[in-house]
Write a protein that holds these residues in place. Structure first.
Motif, PDB file in Angstrom:
ATOM      1  N   SER A  10       0.832  -1.195   0.000  1.00  0.00           N
ATOM      2  CA  SER A  10       0.000   0.000   0.000  1.00  0.00           C
ATOM      3  C   SER A  10       0.872   1.253   0.000  1.00  0.00           C
ATOM      4  O   SER A  10       1.922   1.289   0.644  1.00  0.00           O
ATOM      5  N   GLU A 348      -4.948   1.122  -5.426  1.00  0.00           N
ATOM      6  CA  GLU A 348      -4.811   0.556  -4.081  1.00  0.00           C
ATOM      7  C   GLU A 348      -5.750  -0.637  -3.895  1.00  0.00           C
ATOM      8  O   GLU A 348      -5.384  -1.641  -3.269  1.00  0.00           O
ATOM      9  N   SER A 352      -4.566  -4.490  -3.181  1.00  0.00           N
ATOM     10  CA  SER A 352      -5.136  -5.316  -2.111  1.00  0.00           C
ATOM     11  C   SER A 352      -5.612  -6.656  -2.649  1.00  0.00           C
ATOM     12  O   SER A 352      -5.355  -7.710  -2.058  1.00  0.00           O
TER      13      SER A 352
END
Length: 367
Positions: A10, A348, A352
């Motif tokens: 991240s 992002e 993930s």
């Protein structure tokens, strides 16, 4: 594709870089994206007016998974559009009034609850039990006149759409009251994520879209991100023969759904992966019905013409960007925190999903 774990960590928006080029190139990306992304999330399928009556159904895809969604007496149901016999389609196009689902290949027939009803010439086949065969089911939800589906275990739908109904109400948009007008699609020589990245920032509008830039107030262009979606909005000024004046709302709902909302009009976009690292963008146009059909016709014609101009401009820049990504020259660059926050939000969410996928693959290999 996912071997460099540092690329998947991240990143804070203030110092973020874009995803590296390798996430946008090569045939291996398609299989990973289907498993890691498309199988795990809600995706827009159709407007509720397109399946308004019992037996109405639409044929669609979730990523590259063929699906069918049908309105039954018990509500909306969705299934893989893949017969359990030899993978034939239950339907090849959308339709109305279905009482059952019949495979177009060998005639196996399913009830609307997904159970197999009859299997052609299989009555006396040894160890074959009709009652043991069912179509894999989808999760299906209806929201603000829009129908969404998911194939595995998506996030709670309430989280997915949280806050959207309230925002639409403030702006006076009643999407459920709109009616379908036209479908268009474009096949583009770029990865599906390249197209999404481009959609998610107004940074390029003054440079790529001169006519659109005249309608929007770039200085007042705002982008906000939520858990599973982002919204770009700006004051809008145009003549009464186009949109009139008001507010332009551009929703992106992860991973591949776009809702372009203008006064009296909704344009939905679905970005779908295609073989050979290409994508298809499907556009459906929906409009409010007024008391002046002739005026409606003029506005719709102008809207379609204007949309086509903007889309052609986006296609050209996306193809050029993909060429740069494929070239081997590109090293991931810094993002603009003000103008590319929605793009960062999208990437992002991808990171993930890719981390979860890589961990799952690693666990299976270790087991």
């Amino acid at each position: 594709m996912l071997s460099a774990s540092s690329d998947l960590q991240s990143q804070a928006l203030a110092t973020a870089t874009a995803l590296p080029a390798r996430f946008y190139t090569g045939e291996g990306t398609a299989a990973v994206d289907q498993t890691a992304v498309f199988n795990r999330h809600w995706q827009y399928v159709c407007h509720s007016s397109q399946i308004a009556d019992e037996g109405d159904y639409v044929v669609s895809v979730l990523g590259q998974l063929p699906v069918i969604v049908i309105r039954t007496a018990e509500g909306l149901r969705g299934y893989h559009n893949v017969c359990r016999h030899r993978a034939g389609p239950l339907a090849q196009c959308s339709g109305k009034g279905a009482k059952q689902l019949r495979c177009r290949y060998h005639g196996w027939t399913y009830n609307l609850d997904g159970s197999l009803r009859t299997a052609t010439e299989m009555k006396d086949v040894a160890d074959f039990d009709v009652s043991s065969v069912r179509l894999p089911a989808l999760q299906v939800r209806e929201f603000a006149g829009l129908v969404f589906a998911a194939s595995e275990n998506p996030p709670p739908f309430e989280e997915y759409v949280a806050g959207i109904a309230e925002r639409l109400a403030v702006s006076g948009h009643a999407l459920a009251d709109l009616r379908f007008h036209q479908h268009l699609s474009y096949d583009i020589d770029c990865n599906w994520k390249t197209y999404v990245d481009n959609y998610l920032e107004g940074y390029h509008v003054p440079h790529v879209h001169p006519e659109l830039n005249k309608l929007l107030d770039y200085r007042s262009y705002v982008t906000e991100t939520k858990r599973w979606y982002s919204i770009q909005f700006s004051p809008l000024e145009s003549g009464d023969d186009l949109y009139g004046s008001g507010e332009a709302l551009y929703y992106f709902m992860y991973p591949n759904t776009m809702l372009n909302i203008l006064p009296g009009r909704l344009q939905t976009n679905r970005v779908l992966p295609l073989p050979n690292n290409r994508c298809r963008v499907e556009f459906d146009f929906f409009y409010a019905v007024s008391a002046d059909p002739s005026k409606d016709e003029v506005r719709r014609k102008r809207d379609l013409e204007f949309s086509d101009v903007v889309q052609d401009e986006d296609i050209q820049i996306c193809v050029d960007v993909q060429r740069g990504l494929d070239s081997g020259s590109y090293v991931a660059g810094r993002l603009n925190p003000l103008r590319e926050n929605a793009l960062h939000h999208f990437q992002e969410l991808l990171r993930s999903d890719y981390r979860a996928h890589s961990s799952s693959v690693g666990s299976k290999a270790a087991g």
